[in-house]
Design a protein around this motif. Structure first.
Motif, PDB file in Angstrom:
ATOM      1  N   LEU A  35     -71.938 -35.230 -17.046  1.00  0.00           N
ATOM      2  CA  LEU A  35     -72.625 -34.131 -16.368  1.00  0.00           C
ATOM      3  C   LEU A  35     -72.075 -33.817 -14.978  1.00  0.00           C
ATOM      4  N   ASN A  36     -71.472 -34.791 -14.310  1.00  0.00           N
ATOM      5  CA  ASN A  36     -70.980 -34.580 -12.953  1.00  0.00           C
ATOM      6  C   ASN A  36     -69.631 -35.282 -12.768  1.00  0.00           C
ATOM      7  N   PRO A  37     -68.581 -34.777 -13.404  1.00  0.00           N
ATOM      8  CA  PRO A  37     -67.310 -35.516 -13.408  1.00  0.00           C
ATOM      9  C   PRO A  37     -66.606 -35.577 -12.058  1.00  0.00           C
ATOM     10  N   PHE A  38     -66.764 -34.550 -11.194  1.00  0.00           N
ATOM     11  CA  PHE A  38     -65.986 -34.532  -9.959  1.00  0.00           C
ATOM     12  C   PHE A  38     -66.485 -35.536  -8.930  1.00  0.00           C
ATOM     13  N   SER A  39     -67.781 -35.684  -8.779  1.00  0.00           N
ATOM     14  CA  SER A  39     -68.260 -36.693  -7.831  1.00  0.00           C
ATOM     15  C   SER A  39     -68.095 -38.087  -8.421  1.00  0.00           C
ATOM     16  N   THR A  40     -68.045 -38.176  -9.746  1.00  0.00           N
ATOM     17  CA  THR A  40     -67.809 -39.466 -10.392  1.00  0.00           C
ATOM     18  C   THR A  40     -66.427 -39.997 -10.052  1.00  0.00           C
ATOM     19  N   VAL A  41     -65.450 -39.091  -9.941  1.00  0.00           N
ATOM     20  CA  VAL A  41     -64.083 -39.511  -9.593  1.00  0.00           C
ATOM     21  C   VAL A  41     -64.059 -40.130  -8.205  1.00  0.00           C
ATOM     22  N   ALA A  42     -64.777 -39.531  -7.263  1.00  0.00           N
ATOM     23  CA  ALA A  42     -64.816 -40.082  -5.901  1.00  0.00           C
ATOM     24  C   ALA A  42     -65.428 -41.480  -5.898  1.00  0.00           C
ATOM     25  N   TRP A  43     -66.508 -41.667  -6.640  1.00  0.00           N
ATOM     26  CA  TRP A  43     -67.124 -42.994  -6.727  1.00  0.00           C
ATOM     27  C   TRP A  43     -66.205 -43.984  -7.423  1.00  0.00           C
ATOM     28  N   LEU A  44     -65.500 -43.514  -8.433  1.00  0.00           N
ATOM     29  CA  LEU A  44     -64.579 -44.397  -9.151  1.00  0.00           C
ATOM     30  C   LEU A  44     -63.469 -44.883  -8.231  1.00  0.00           C
ATOM     31  N   MET A  45     -62.949 -43.989  -7.399  1.00  0.00           N
ATOM     32  CA  MET A  45     -61.891 -44.391  -6.470  1.00  0.00           C
ATOM     33  C   MET A  45     -62.415 -45.400  -5.449  1.00  0.00           C
ATOM     34  N   ARG A  46     -63.644 -45.213  -4.998  1.00  0.00           N
ATOM     35  CA  ARG A  46     -64.244 -46.195  -4.086  1.00  0.00           C
ATOM     36  C   ARG A  46     -64.407 -47.547  -4.772  1.00  0.00           C
ATOM     37  N   LEU A  47     -64.857 -47.498  -6.010  1.00  0.00           N
ATOM     38  CA  LEU A  47     -65.054 -48.739  -6.764  1.00  0.00           C
ATOM     39  C   LEU A  47     -63.727 -49.464  -6.994  1.00  0.00           C
ATOM     40  N   VAL A  48     -62.690 -48.720  -7.303  1.00  0.00           N
ATOM     41  CA  VAL A  48     -61.363 -49.328  -7.482  1.00  0.00           C
ATOM     42  C   VAL A  48     -60.891 -49.947  -6.171  1.00  0.00           C
ATOM     43  N   GLY A  49     -61.099 -49.252  -5.062  1.00  0.00           N
ATOM     44  CA  GLY A  49     -60.716 -49.792  -3.758  1.00  0.00           C
ATOM     45  C   GLY A  49     -61.466 -51.075  -3.430  1.00  0.00           C
ATOM     46  N   ILE A  50     -62.760 -51.094  -3.696  1.00  0.00           N
ATOM     47  CA  ILE A  50     -63.555 -52.301  -3.473  1.00  0.00           C
ATOM     48  C   ILE A  50     -63.052 -53.429  -4.365  1.00  0.00           C
ATOM     49  N   GLY A  51     -62.714 -53.093  -5.599  1.00  0.00           N
ATOM     50  CA  GLY A  51     -62.182 -54.106  -6.519  1.00  0.00           C
ATOM     51  C   GLY A  51     -60.873 -54.701  -6.028  1.00  0.00           C
ATOM     52  N   PHE A  52     -59.975 -53.850  -5.493  1.00  0.00           N
ATOM     53  CA  PHE A  52     -58.713 -54.352  -4.954  1.00  0.00           C
ATOM     54  C   PHE A  52     -58.949 -55.243  -3.739  1.00  0.00           C
ATOM     55  N   LEU A  53     -59.868 -54.847  -2.865  1.00  0.00           N
ATOM     56  CA  LEU A  53     -60.189 -55.684  -1.703  1.00  0.00           C
ATOM     57  C   LEU A  53     -60.742 -57.034  -2.138  1.00  0.00           C
ATOM     58  N   PHE A  54     -61.666 -57.020  -3.083  1.00  0.00           N
ATOM     59  CA  PHE A  54     -62.249 -58.260  -3.581  1.00  0.00           C
ATOM     60  C   PHE A  54     -61.174 -59.150  -4.201  1.00  0.00           C
TER      61      PHE A  54
END
Length: 87
Positions: A35-54
């Motif tokens: 239902l909301n793919p564009f804001s999902t991409v922004a959250w996904l990129m944040r999640l990937v960044g957090i995963g790399f930091l972890f």
């Protein structure tokens, strides 16, 4: 997963609730992505960044820990004892 939860419930297992909840969460997340793919991409990129930091922090901690234990192993002479036991 939802079908597995219903199957487990029918068989009388208590774990069906946990599996049902995880499948409900998966369905909810899937609906948000659809239902909301564009804001999902922004959250996904944040999640990937957090995963790399972890991952980086845990790799650093693990490397320091293993290095410390390996130096203790070789300095305390435990490695030599093992070599003598092999001979």
């Amino acid at each position: 997963k939802l079908q597995h939860a219903f199957d487990l419930k029918r068989m009388g297992f208590d774990t069906w609730v946990r599996i049902g909840l995880t499948s409900a969460v998966n369905i909810f997340i899937g609906l948000i992505v659809i239902l909301n793919p564009f804001s999902t991409v922004a959250w996904l990129m944040r999640l990937v960044g957090i995963g790399f930091l972890f991952s980086g922090v845990t790799d650093l901690i693990t490397t320091i820990y293993v290095s410390k234990k390996a130096s203790e192993y070789y300095v305390d002479g435990k490695a030599e004892e093992t070599d003598e036991e092999i001979k």
